[in-house]
Design a protein around this motif. Structure first.
Motif, PDB file in Angstrom:
ATOM      1  N   HIS A 110      43.305  28.034  22.963  1.00  0.00           N
ATOM      2  CA  HIS A 110      43.364  28.784  21.703  1.00  0.00           C
ATOM      3  C   HIS A 110      42.438  28.078  20.713  1.00  0.00           C
ATOM      4  N   LYS A 111      41.497  28.802  20.140  1.00  0.00           N
ATOM      5  CA  LYS A 111      40.545  28.194  19.209  1.00  0.00           C
ATOM      6  C   LYS A 111      41.083  28.247  17.783  1.00  0.00           C
ATOM      7  N   THR A 112      40.724  27.210  17.000  1.00  0.00           N
ATOM      8  CA  THR A 112      41.111  27.133  15.604  1.00  0.00           C
ATOM      9  C   THR A 112      39.901  26.774  14.767  1.00  0.00           C
ATOM     10  N   ASP A 113      39.858  27.272  13.535  1.00  0.00           N
ATOM     11  CA  ASP A 113      38.666  27.078  12.701  1.00  0.00           C
ATOM     12  C   ASP A 113      38.505  25.635  12.235  1.00  0.00           C
ATOM     13  N   ARG A 114      39.583  25.032  11.734  1.00  0.00           N
ATOM     14  CA  ARG A 114      39.519  23.646  11.264  1.00  0.00           C
ATOM     15  C   ARG A 114      40.690  22.873  11.854  1.00  0.00           C
ATOM     16  N   PRO A 115      40.433  22.175  12.961  1.00  0.00           N
ATOM     17  CA  PRO A 115      41.536  21.488  13.643  1.00  0.00           C
ATOM     18  C   PRO A 115      42.191  20.426  12.767  1.00  0.00           C
ATOM     19  N   LEU A 116      43.494  20.295  12.927  1.00  0.00           N
ATOM     20  CA  LEU A 116      44.233  19.193  12.314  1.00  0.00           C
ATOM     21  C   LEU A 116      44.324  18.071  13.335  1.00  0.00           C
ATOM     22  N   VAL A 117      43.782  16.914  12.995  1.00  0.00           N
ATOM     23  CA  VAL A 117      43.794  15.743  13.868  1.00  0.00           C
ATOM     24  C   VAL A 117      44.843  14.767  13.357  1.00  0.00           C
ATOM     25  N   ALA A 124      49.570  26.432  22.226  1.00  0.00           N
ATOM     26  CA  ALA A 124      48.238  26.755  22.753  1.00  0.00           C
ATOM     27  C   ALA A 124      47.146  26.018  21.991  1.00  0.00           C
ATOM     28  N   GLY A 125      46.204  25.506  22.749  1.00  0.00           N
ATOM     29  CA  GLY A 125      45.028  24.865  22.159  1.00  0.00           C
ATOM     30  C   GLY A 125      45.148  23.383  21.899  1.00  0.00           C
ATOM     31  N   LYS A 126      46.318  22.797  22.094  1.00  0.00           N
ATOM     32  CA  LYS A 126      46.508  21.361  21.798  1.00  0.00           C
ATOM     33  C   LYS A 126      45.596  20.503  22.664  1.00  0.00           C
ATOM     34  N   VAL A 127      44.984  19.496  22.042  1.00  0.00           N
ATOM     35  CA  VAL A 127      44.206  18.484  22.751  1.00  0.00           C
ATOM     36  C   VAL A 127      44.847  17.132  22.471  1.00  0.00           C
ATOM     37  N   LEU A 162      33.609  13.048  22.187  1.00  0.00           N
ATOM     38  CA  LEU A 162      32.926  14.054  22.999  1.00  0.00           C
ATOM     39  C   LEU A 162      33.942  14.885  23.784  1.00  0.00           C
ATOM     40  N   GLY A 163      34.922  14.216  24.376  1.00  0.00           N
ATOM     41  CA  GLY A 163      35.941  14.935  25.130  1.00  0.00           C
ATOM     42  C   GLY A 163      36.751  15.869  24.248  1.00  0.00           C
ATOM     43  N   ALA A 164      37.146  15.391  23.066  1.00  0.00           N
ATOM     44  CA  ALA A 164      37.947  16.212  22.165  1.00  0.00           C
ATOM     45  C   ALA A 164      37.170  17.442  21.702  1.00  0.00           C
ATOM     46  N   LEU A 165      35.935  17.238  21.251  1.00  0.00           N
ATOM     47  CA  LEU A 165      35.143  18.355  20.744  1.00  0.00           C
ATOM     48  C   LEU A 165      34.731  19.305  21.865  1.00  0.00           C
ATOM     49  N   GLY A 166      34.446  18.737  23.048  1.00  0.00           N
ATOM     50  CA  GLY A 166      34.113  19.586  24.184  1.00  0.00           C
ATOM     51  C   GLY A 166      35.283  20.464  24.585  1.00  0.00           C
ATOM     52  N   SER A 167      36.485  19.895  24.552  1.00  0.00           N
ATOM     53  CA  SER A 167      37.679  20.672  24.868  1.00  0.00           C
ATOM     54  C   SER A 167      37.923  21.747  23.811  1.00  0.00           C
ATOM     55  N   LEU A 168      37.840  21.374  22.536  1.00  0.00           N
ATOM     56  CA  LEU A 168      38.069  22.327  21.461  1.00  0.00           C
ATOM     57  C   LEU A 168      37.090  23.492  21.513  1.00  0.00           C
ATOM     58  N   ALA A 169      35.853  23.214  21.942  1.00  0.00           N
ATOM     59  CA  ALA A 169      34.849  24.271  22.011  1.00  0.00           C
ATOM     60  C   ALA A 169      35.264  25.385  22.961  1.00  0.00           C
ATOM     61  N   GLY A 170      36.060  25.032  23.961  1.00  0.00           N
ATOM     62  CA  GLY A 170      36.540  26.027  24.908  1.00  0.00           C
ATOM     63  C   GLY A 170      37.965  26.466  24.662  1.00  0.00           C
ATOM     64  N   GLY A 171      38.538  26.063  23.528  1.00  0.00           N
ATOM     65  CA  GLY A 171      39.910  26.446  23.217  1.00  0.00           C
ATOM     66  C   GLY A 171      40.944  25.374  23.423  1.00  0.00           C
ATOM     67  N   GLY A 172      40.540  24.199  23.895  1.00  0.00           N
ATOM     68  CA  GLY A 172      41.468  23.081  24.033  1.00  0.00           C
ATOM     69  C   GLY A 172      42.454  23.259  25.171  1.00  0.00           C
ATOM     70  N   GLY A 173      43.630  22.637  24.987  1.00  0.00           N
ATOM     71  CA  GLY A 173      44.668  22.705  26.011  1.00  0.00           C
ATOM     72  C   GLY A 173      44.619  21.593  27.029  1.00  0.00           C
ATOM     73  N   HIS A 174      44.013  20.432  26.666  1.00  0.00           N
ATOM     74  CA  HIS A 174      43.853  19.341  27.628  1.00  0.00           C
ATOM     75  C   HIS A 174      44.527  18.052  27.159  1.00  0.00           C
ATOM     76  N   LEU A 175      45.055  17.311  28.114  1.00  0.00           N
ATOM     77  CA  LEU A 175      45.339  15.882  27.953  1.00  0.00           C
ATOM     78  C   LEU A 175      44.147  15.145  28.539  1.00  0.00           C
ATOM     79  N   ILE A 176      43.472  14.358  27.711  1.00  0.00           N
ATOM     80  CA  ILE A 176      42.257  13.652  28.131  1.00  0.00           C
ATOM     81  C   ILE A 176      42.555  12.160  28.137  1.00  0.00           C
ATOM     82  N   ASP A 177      42.643  11.612  29.323  1.00  0.00           N
ATOM     83  CA  ASP A 177      43.004  10.215  29.570  1.00  0.00           C
ATOM     84  C   ASP A 177      41.707   9.404  29.652  1.00  0.00           C
ATOM     85  N   VAL A 178      41.425   8.625  28.595  1.00  0.00           N
ATOM     86  CA  VAL A 178      40.169   7.894  28.493  1.00  0.00           C
ATOM     87  C   VAL A 178      40.414   6.413  28.775  1.00  0.00           C
ATOM     88  N   SER A 179      39.739   5.899  29.790  1.00  0.00           N
ATOM     89  CA  SER A 179      39.863   4.498  30.183  1.00  0.00           C
ATOM     90  C   SER A 179      38.669   3.710  29.653  1.00  0.00           C
TER      91      SER A 179
END
Length: 435
Positions: A186-193, A292-295, A348-365
């Motif tokens: 789900h896309k949002t205009d101004r994400p709340l981080v 929907a859309g949570k990253v 990069l991962g957060a913005l890349g996910s948001l560009a497609g609507g989000g919905g990911h848990l991104i585990d960064v090592s």
């Protein structure tokens, strides 16, 4: 010169959706390394700065190009040298620029150890199995010298102290994160981080998301605020100016309820704690329902699958093989370089996910991020040379017929002043409850 690097970033983003970064033209990466402030921090104390990590500037340029297309601009000189410039740090060879980590020779290689807290030094006698420790670093170095690097690093980690053996060669990394689906897009205009992180990597991710237009709310414990507040103010303000601040008591029932409310409202959550810390609060991402859309960006030293391995920027870089190479052996690369690179990749991962609507848990090592940059192939044949130029040094690229001075790290100029911890608590919560 950056075709392979752009393809690498495309592959990374392909794990999140269909966003394709634009082509990026970057000059010789070794000349970029000279200008970044990172090269001035890499090498023997009193000796020349070293070229060897230079190829990673191609990958940094490709990531920067993708971030720019996603709305966040990037200055590599602030990325690699901002904190060091603010703190007037210099290269120290096998002692990290910040002074807390050492590269120690072992029987079969090298290992990095970080002693950043008074408690870490007090644990050295237990690590060595004897009480008569005169100098913790000297006695630790003596013990390491006769031991296998990987075994001794594992022994040190039993005490909760960060340690890592330097790998013998590059480690193949397909993506520097592991992405799993946690919600419908789900896309949002101004994400709340909602930024639950502290120190450097997570806040840098939040800073870049803020530059891309997101609303950023920093959340701290009233009992343990971000330790970076006690560090260099310019660097802290650079990372956090323009962000709102909420402070709550994570140990109280009311505080945990507020934290859950903030996480529920967030479009992006950034956290860099051990997975069990949020699990103990009942807020592990795997146990929550997500709209929907949570990253969710989770930053750890070695990934969520290895929750008990603690890491800091310098030892995580060594674990990934990201070091400089001098005639005397490996040296630390720049200043805690796994921290800023991880913040860069997380954004990069957060913005890349948001560009497609989000919905990911991104585990960064952090270790995998360092390994990804350490494995960057050279995109300029050169040859290249480092030579003295008066009191300083220059890098020459014969292929381009150009030289570049090795520039010192410079401090960032903040866009404003970060607010005090908890300054916006009432306003933020009132706004969320009124939605």
């Amino acid at each position: 010169m950056t075709g392979a690097a752009v393809e690498t970033v495309r592959r990374w983003l392909g794990s999140l959706g269909d966003f394709a970064p634009p082509p990026v033209a970057v000059e010789c990466p070794y000349l970029g390394w000279a200008a970044s402030g990172g090269m001035a921090l890499t090498g023997e104390a009193g000796g020349p700065p070293v070229l060897s990590p230079g190829p990673m500037l191609s990958l940094i340029g490709a990531v920067g190009g993708a971030l720019s297309a996603l709305g966040a601009d990037l200055d590599p000189a602030l990325l690699l040298g901002g904190r060091a410039g603010a703190m007037n740090l210099t290269r120290q060879g096998r002692t990290s620029a910040g002074g807390a980590s050492r590269l120690l020779p072992a029987a079969d290689g090298w290992l990095a150890v970080t002693l950043s807290r008074p408690d870490d030094f007090e644990l050295v006698p237990a690590m060595l199995g004897r009480a008569d420790v005169a100098d913790p670093w000297d006695d630790l170095a003596t013990a390491v010298r006769g031991a296998p690097a990987r075994e001794f690093a594992a022994h040190i980690r039993l005490f909760g102290v960060p340690a890592a053996a330097l790998p013998a060669g590059p480690t193949a990394i397909d993506t520097p994160w592991k992405a799993t689906s946690i919600a419908a897009p789900h896309k949002t205009d101004r994400p709340l981080v909602v930024d639950l992180s502290s120190l450097w990597a997570g806040p840098l991710c939040a800073h870049l998301l803020g530059r891309a237009g997101a609303r950023v709310v920093k959340v701290e414990s009233t009992l343990r605020p971000d330790g970076a507040r006690a560090g260099d103010r310019r660097f802290y303000d650079w990372l956090h100016a323009g962000h709102e601040s909420v402070a709550v008591d994570f140990t109280s029932t009311a505080g945990r309820a507020v934290l859950a409310e903030l996480i529920e409202a967030a479009d992006v959550v950034i956290e860099a704690s051990r997975p069990r810390a949020l699990a103990q609060l009942g807020l592990a991402p795997e146990r929550l329902g997500h709209r929907a859309g949570k990253v969710w960006i989770g930053i750890t030293g070695y990934g969520r699958g290895r929750p008990d391995r603690v890491a800091f920027g310098d030892d995580a870089a060594v674990a990934g093989g990201l070091v400089g190479r001098s005639d005397g052996g490996p040296v630390f690369c720049a200043d805690a370089i796994a921290d800023p690179l991880t913040g860069l990749v997380a954004a990069l991962g957060a913005l890349g996910s948001l560009a497609g609507g989000g919905g990911h848990l991104i585990d960064v090592s952090m270790r995998d991020v360092a390994a990804a940059f350490a494995g960057t192939p050279s995109s300029c044949e050169g040859p290249h040379e480092v030579r003295a130029d008066g009191p300083g040094w220059v890098v020459g690229c014969r292929l381009l017929g150009r030289t570049r001075a090795v520039l010192p790290p410079h401090a960032p100029v903040p866009d404003g002043t970060a607010v005090e911890s908890g300054a916006d608590t009432e306003g933020v919560l009132a706004g969320l409850r009124a939605r």
